[in-house]
Structures are given as structure tokens and as C-alpha cells.
Design an enzyme around this catalytic site. Structure first.
Site, PDB file in Angstrom:
ATOM      1  N   GLN A 102       0.855  -1.198   0.000  1.00 42.45           N
ATOM      2  CA  GLN A 102       0.000   0.000   0.000  1.00 42.45           C
ATOM      3  C   GLN A 102       0.884   1.240   0.000  1.00 42.45           C
ATOM      4  O   GLN A 102       1.679   1.452   0.929  1.00 42.45           O
ATOM      5  CB  GLN A 102      -0.893  -0.004   1.242  1.00 42.45           C
ATOM      6  CG  GLN A 102      -1.873   1.153   1.240  1.00 42.45           C
ATOM      7  CD  GLN A 102      -2.815   1.116   2.426  1.00 42.45           C
ATOM      8  OE1 GLN A 102      -2.380   1.188   3.576  1.00 42.45           O
ATOM      9  NE2 GLN A 102      -4.093   1.008   2.161  1.00 42.45           N
ATOM     10  N   TYR A 177      -5.446  10.958   4.038  1.00 42.97           N
ATOM     11  CA  TYR A 177      -4.001  11.104   3.865  1.00 42.97           C
ATOM     12  C   TYR A 177      -3.708  12.023   2.674  1.00 42.97           C
ATOM     13  O   TYR A 177      -4.629  12.559   2.057  1.00 42.97           O
ATOM     14  CB  TYR A 177      -3.339   9.727   3.724  1.00 42.97           C
ATOM     15  CG  TYR A 177      -3.543   8.902   4.976  1.00 42.97           C
ATOM     16  CD1 TYR A 177      -3.221   9.434   6.230  1.00 42.97           C
ATOM     17  CD2 TYR A 177      -4.089   7.620   4.939  1.00 42.97           C
ATOM     18  CE1 TYR A 177      -3.427   8.708   7.400  1.00 42.97           C
ATOM     19  CE2 TYR A 177      -4.297   6.888   6.106  1.00 42.97           C
ATOM     20  CZ  TYR A 177      -3.969   7.438   7.327  1.00 42.97           C
ATOM     21  OH  TYR A 177      -4.183   6.736   8.480  1.00 42.97           O
ATOM     22  N   ARG A 353     -10.223  -6.483  10.098  1.00 44.39           N
ATOM     23  CA  ARG A 353     -10.289  -6.955  11.487  1.00 44.39           C
ATOM     24  C   ARG A 353     -10.640  -8.435  11.587  1.00 44.39           C
ATOM     25  O   ARG A 353     -10.175  -9.124  12.492  1.00 44.39           O
ATOM     26  CB  ARG A 353     -11.318  -6.105  12.250  1.00 44.39           C
ATOM     27  CG  ARG A 353     -10.871  -4.672  12.438  1.00 44.39           C
ATOM     28  CD  ARG A 353     -12.011  -3.786  12.866  1.00 44.39           C
ATOM     29  NE  ARG A 353     -13.018  -3.666  11.817  1.00 44.39           N
ATOM     30  CZ  ARG A 353     -14.147  -3.006  11.950  1.00 44.39           C
ATOM     31  NH1 ARG A 353     -14.425  -2.412  13.090  1.00 44.39           N
ATOM     32  NH2 ARG A 353     -15.000  -2.927  10.938  1.00 44.39           N
TER      33      ARG A 353
HETATM   34  C1  LIG Z   1      -5.398  -2.080  13.232  1.00 38.11           C
HETATM   35  C2  LIG Z   1      -5.851  -1.485  11.925  1.00 38.11           C
HETATM   36  C3  LIG Z   1      -4.947  -0.767  11.150  1.00 38.11           C
HETATM   37  C4  LIG Z   1      -5.349  -0.231   9.915  1.00 38.11           C
HETATM   38  N1  LIG Z   1      -4.431   0.397   9.124  1.00 38.11           N
HETATM   39  C5  LIG Z   1      -4.775   0.757   7.864  1.00 38.11           C
HETATM   40  C6  LIG Z   1      -3.795   1.212   6.948  1.00 38.11           C
HETATM   41  O1  LIG Z   1      -2.590   1.267   7.254  1.00 38.11           O
HETATM   42  N2  LIG Z   1      -4.215   1.576   5.724  1.00 38.11           N
HETATM   43  C7  LIG Z   1      -5.529   1.493   5.346  1.00 38.11           C
HETATM   44  O2  LIG Z   1      -5.871   1.828   4.212  1.00 38.11           O
HETATM   45  N3  LIG Z   1      -6.472   1.054   6.176  1.00 38.11           N
HETATM   46  C8  LIG Z   1      -6.127   0.663   7.423  1.00 38.11           C
HETATM   47  N4  LIG Z   1      -7.071   0.123   8.242  1.00 38.11           N
HETATM   48  C9  LIG Z   1      -8.466   0.004   7.754  1.00 38.11           C
HETATM   49  C10 LIG Z   1      -8.716  -1.359   7.115  1.00 38.11           C
HETATM   50  O3  LIG Z   1      -7.927  -1.565   5.977  1.00 38.11           O
HETATM   51  C11 LIG Z   1     -10.202  -1.517   6.708  1.00 38.11           C
HETATM   52  O4  LIG Z   1     -10.505  -0.534   5.740  1.00 38.11           O
HETATM   53  C12 LIG Z   1     -11.145  -1.377   7.894  1.00 38.11           C
HETATM   54  O5  LIG Z   1     -10.645  -2.068   9.029  1.00 38.11           O
HETATM   55  C13 LIG Z   1     -12.540  -1.918   7.570  1.00 38.11           C
HETATM   56  O6  LIG Z   1     -12.493  -3.252   7.168  1.00 38.11           O
HETATM   57  P1  LIG Z   1     -12.862  -4.495   8.163  1.00 38.11           P
HETATM   58  O7  LIG Z   1     -14.272  -4.284   8.628  1.00 38.11           O
HETATM   59  O8  LIG Z   1     -12.688  -5.716   7.303  1.00 38.11           O
HETATM   60  O9  LIG Z   1     -11.900  -4.412   9.310  1.00 38.11           O
HETATM   61  C14 LIG Z   1      -6.689  -0.406   9.475  1.00 38.11           C
HETATM   62  C15 LIG Z   1      -7.584  -1.141  10.261  1.00 38.11           C
HETATM   63  C16 LIG Z   1      -7.181  -1.683  11.470  1.00 38.11           C
HETATM   64  C17 LIG Z   1      -8.161  -2.491  12.257  1.00 38.11           C
END
Ligand SMILES: Cc1cc2nc3c(=O)[nH]c(=O)nc-3n(C[C@H](O)[C@H](O)[C@H](O)COP(=O)(O)O)c2cc1C
Length: 398
Positions: A102, A177, A353
Site C-alpha cells: 500500500q 491522507y 479486522r
Molecule cells: C489495526 C488497523 C490498522 C489499519 N491500518 C490501515 C492502513 O494502514 N491503511 C488502510 O488503508 N487502512 C487501514 N485500516 C483500515 C482497514 O484496511 C479496513 O478498511 C477497515 O478495518 C474496515 O475493514 P474491516 O471491517 O474488514 O476491518 C486499518 C484497520 C485496522 C483495524
């Protein structure tokens, strides 16, 4: 097994890259790279994800340059990490898992003390929301020369990432960002060619896409993560997302990841579930930052209860305006959801998650149609971003 569910376990190509199923680990910044090191913790983390059966994992937030990092514990793309990064990617390939990187750039939002420039650079002069507690109060507006240099730097970082062995690049256009700051009328107050209309605000993101594409060639997969809405008054909203997606598609993107929210102004819309404020207060070490969180927290961390597939209806609308692949992200955690996403025409599914709590989700779900991730959406994993151990599920760490 329902035909749509079966489809989620079938192979598909992403601009020629053969993926063994439709599951991609979403970029979740790992917090495992002190001084930009490819640590053994980072290798173990992605190794565990690969063992669980995803077709491709994403190394989260690979900053395109040192000053693009949000803080020091983040990878930035430079020759010093070539060997270690290649070794990590080769190991994941040996586990039959592809690797996406990314591409991140924080813009006017950083608390990285090891920056070369005194202040981070965004579209317009303003408060550096992340750096305030570190005494880095402001961000500066980029000059036209800064913009040209940034576009070139994205191309160089992309060429580096391709050469170390990444299979795919994901440009971060969302979450508040750097590139999103240009796209958003809330943060972009420029009056030159890079500000004003959405067309103008998209000029830098489109130039970045062109630069990355030129660097890696037409046959290399390049995808982009966008915010369907920023969730703030005066910011980007669902209708803007249609035009943004159309322009990226026209610009030659291979796939769009349909996220939402901004880290600085409305993060909870991205991570629906339990409110992040209390875990963040517990994790925050700086007394000044804790005080600021107490003051601003209730306004910043709004309440969005968890629902499965919380971006589904808005993400589906993009299908009407783009031909590129659509990659769903946001609350996909069980087989019903995977089938729904295939039926709705999504090409791939990113899991965040649900994989942190249950890396084996794809393998388990394939053999058990009633399977669901054990993630409780407590969001405590988000508050572990700066934990010494890096991100982890606080309930079911495996
Ligand atoms: C601990 C954590 C760190 C994350 N860091 C990033 C990141 O570095 N870049 C990004 O685009 N999204 C980041 N996200 C967001 C996830 O990529 C995703 O968009 C978000 O968790 C929703 O998806 P989910 O319901 O499957 O968790 C992060 C999410 C979590 C839980």
C-alpha cells in the site's frame, strides 16, 4: 454450497495476476517497523495471514518516502530495506500468497520526528492534527515544484516496489491522507490548478496514478483505495465518490477498494463497531495528546454501530460508472457476506479486522458454510497500532 459462495473461493486474475481466490488481506498498518525495519514480527504477521488462505496480503502503509510517514515506526521505500523486503515477499510467495504494497503519503499529517523538512506538506497551510502533541503544530502548502517532485517520487517508489517483488500496488487515495487531502474540499483550499473544482482537486491523484503506471507498465496490477465518503460536512461524499472512481478508472486503475472515513476527522465511519475513544485514551502515552483526545474525542469519535457489509449499498453504485475491478472492504466477516458480495458483482473482498482475530477465516470458511469470523468489532486492535508488539487482536490473539 450456494453458487455465489463457491465463486468467492474460485481463482480470478487482477490485471493478469492470478489470485487463487477472492480474498485479500486489507492494509492494516502493522506497527512493526521501528526505524523502517522489516522486522521478524512483520514477517511472522504476514506469514500467519498467508497460512490462513488469503490469495494476497497487503503490507500496510508503505510510505513512498521518509517524510511521507505518519511516524517513525513505519516502512518507507528505500534501498536500505531492499534485501529484507525481498526476503519477506519471497517467503510469502513460497506460501502461495501474493503480496500487495500500500503506497502511503501522509501529506500535512505527521508526527514523524525523523523528517527532513521541518513541517509536513499538504495542499494548504493548516494545523498538523497528528503532530500537535509533539510540537509539530503546522503543515505547509506544497509549491508547484513540490507537487512535481512528489509525482516523480511516487513513480520511483513504485519502480522500487516492483523490483523488490511486490505483485500489486495499492495507492492510498482515501482516509484523509496526502492524496485525499488534495481531493477533499475540506482540506484543499488552493486557488491554482490543483484546487477548486473536483476535476482540479483530482489533478494530483491522477498525475500520481499516471506516474505509478508509467513506472510499472501496463501489465502490472495497480489498485487504489478511496473513501466513499469522508463523513464530514463540507468534505467528500458518496456522489463525489462516483466521479472520483470514474476518473481513476479512466486513468487506468485496475481496481478500486471501497473504503470510507478520514483518520483525522471521522475515523469511526471506517471501523464501525465499538467506539475507539476509550481504547485510544488507554493506549495514548502523551499526557498532552490524552488531554486533546478528551476534549476533541467525543466530536471526533462518532457512534457508528457495527453492521455487516456497512459500505455495501454505496460501494455497489460504483459498478454503474467503472469497468475496472471492484474490491469491497468494510465489515465482511462470514460466508453469507462473501456470497452477497459475489452476487452484487464485486471481484475481490478485502478483510481487515476479521483476519486479525481469525487469520484462518478463508481456509475455515471454505470447508464450513456456516463459518463466521470471531471478531467482535471491539476495535481494540486499532488502539494497538503503537503497541510495542504491533497490532494484534486483544481478545483472541493467535
Ligand atoms: C489495526 C488497523 C490498522 C489499519 N491500518 C490501515 C492502513 O494502514 N491503511 C488502510 O488503508 N487502512 C487501514 N485500516 C483500515 C482497514 O484496511 C479496513 O478498511 C477497515 O478495518 C474496515 O475493514 P474491516 O471491517 O474488514 O476491518 C486499518 C484497520 C485496522 C483495524
Amino acid at each position: 454450497m450456494n453458487a455465489f459462495l463457491t465463486q468467492s473461493f474460485t481463482p480470478k486474475k487482477l490485471n493478469g495476476l492470478a489470485l487463487k481466490n477472492r480474498f485479500i488481506k486489507a492494509g492494516t498498518f502493522e506497527g512493526m517497523s521501528p526505524q523502517s525495519a522489516v522486522s521478524s514480527a512483520l514477517c511472522n504477521f504476514h506469514g500467519r495471514i498467508a497460512d490462513g488462505g488469503v490469495a494476497m496480503t497487503t503490507i500496510g502503509y508503505c510510505a513512498i518516502e521518509n517524510d511521507g510517514r505518519l511516524h517513525e515506526n513505519m516502512l518507507y521505500m528505500h534501498e536500505g530495506i531492499r534485501n529484507d523486503l525481498s526476503t519477506l515477499i519471497n517467503t510469502l510467495h513460497s506460501k502461495d500468497c501474493k503480496v500487495s504494497g500500500q503506497m502511503g503519503y501522509g501529506g500535512g499529517f505527521s508526527k514523524n520526528r525523523h523528517r527532513q523538512r521541518k513541517r509536513p506538506l499538504g495542499p494548504s497551510f493548516g494545523i498538523n492534527m497528528l503532530g500537535v502533541a509533539q510540537g509539530m503544530l503546522f503543515c505547509d502548502a506544497m509549491t508547484l515544484q513540490d507537487i512535481d517532485r512528489l509525482v516523480k517520487r511516487y513513480g520511483e517508489a513504485a519502480a522500487f516496489m516492483q523490483s523488490v517483488g511486490f505483485d500489486c500496488l495499492e495507492i492510498h487515495f482515501g482516509h484523509g491522507y496526502g492524496l485525499c487531502q488534495f481531493m477533499s474540499p475540506k482540506t484543499n483550499r488552493r486557488t491554482d490548478l490543483y484546487g477548486g473544482t473536483l476535476q482540479n482537486r483530482m489533478r494530483l491523484p491522477l498525475r500520481v496514478l499516471e506516474s505509478v503506471r508509467k513506472a510499472v507498465g501496463d501489465d502490472f496490477p495497480v489498485i487504489g483505495k478511496i473513501s466513499l465518503t469522508e463523513g464530514v460536512q463540507g468534505g467528500l461524499d458518496y456522489d463525489d465518490a462516483l466521479e472520483i472512481a470514474r476518473l481513476l478508472d479512466q486513468g487506468g486503475i485496475d481496481g478500486i477498494v471501497t473504503s470510507g472515513g478520514t483518520s483525522t476527522m471521522n475515523p469511526m465511519i471506517m471501523f464501525r463497531g465499538d467506539n475507539l475513544l476509550q481504547p485510544m485514551l488507554k493506549a495514548e502515552k502523551s499526557p498532552l495528546m490524552r488531554m486533546m483526545l478528551r476534549l476533541a474525542g467525543p466530536r471526533l469519535f462518532k457512534h457508528y454501530p457495527y453492521e455487516e457489509l456497512y459500505f455495501l449499498e454505496q460501494a455497489k453504485r460504483l459498478r454503474e460508472v467503472v469497468n475496472c475491478d471492484l474490491i469491497y472492504v468494510g465489515g465482511a466477516s462470514n460466508n453469507n457476506s462473501f456470497a452477497t458480495l459475489m452476487q452484487a458483482g464485486f471481484d475481490f473482498i478485502q478483510l481487515g479486522r476479521s483476519l486479525l482475530s481469525d487469520p484462518d477465516l478463508p481456509l475455515q470458511a471454505k470447508h464450513n458454510p456456516g463459518y463466521a469470523s470471531r471478531c467482535l468489532h471491539c476495535n481494540e486492535c486499532v488502539a494497538t497500532i503503537e503497541h510495542a508488539q504491533g497490532i494484534h487482536c486483544t481478545r483472541f490473539d493467535s
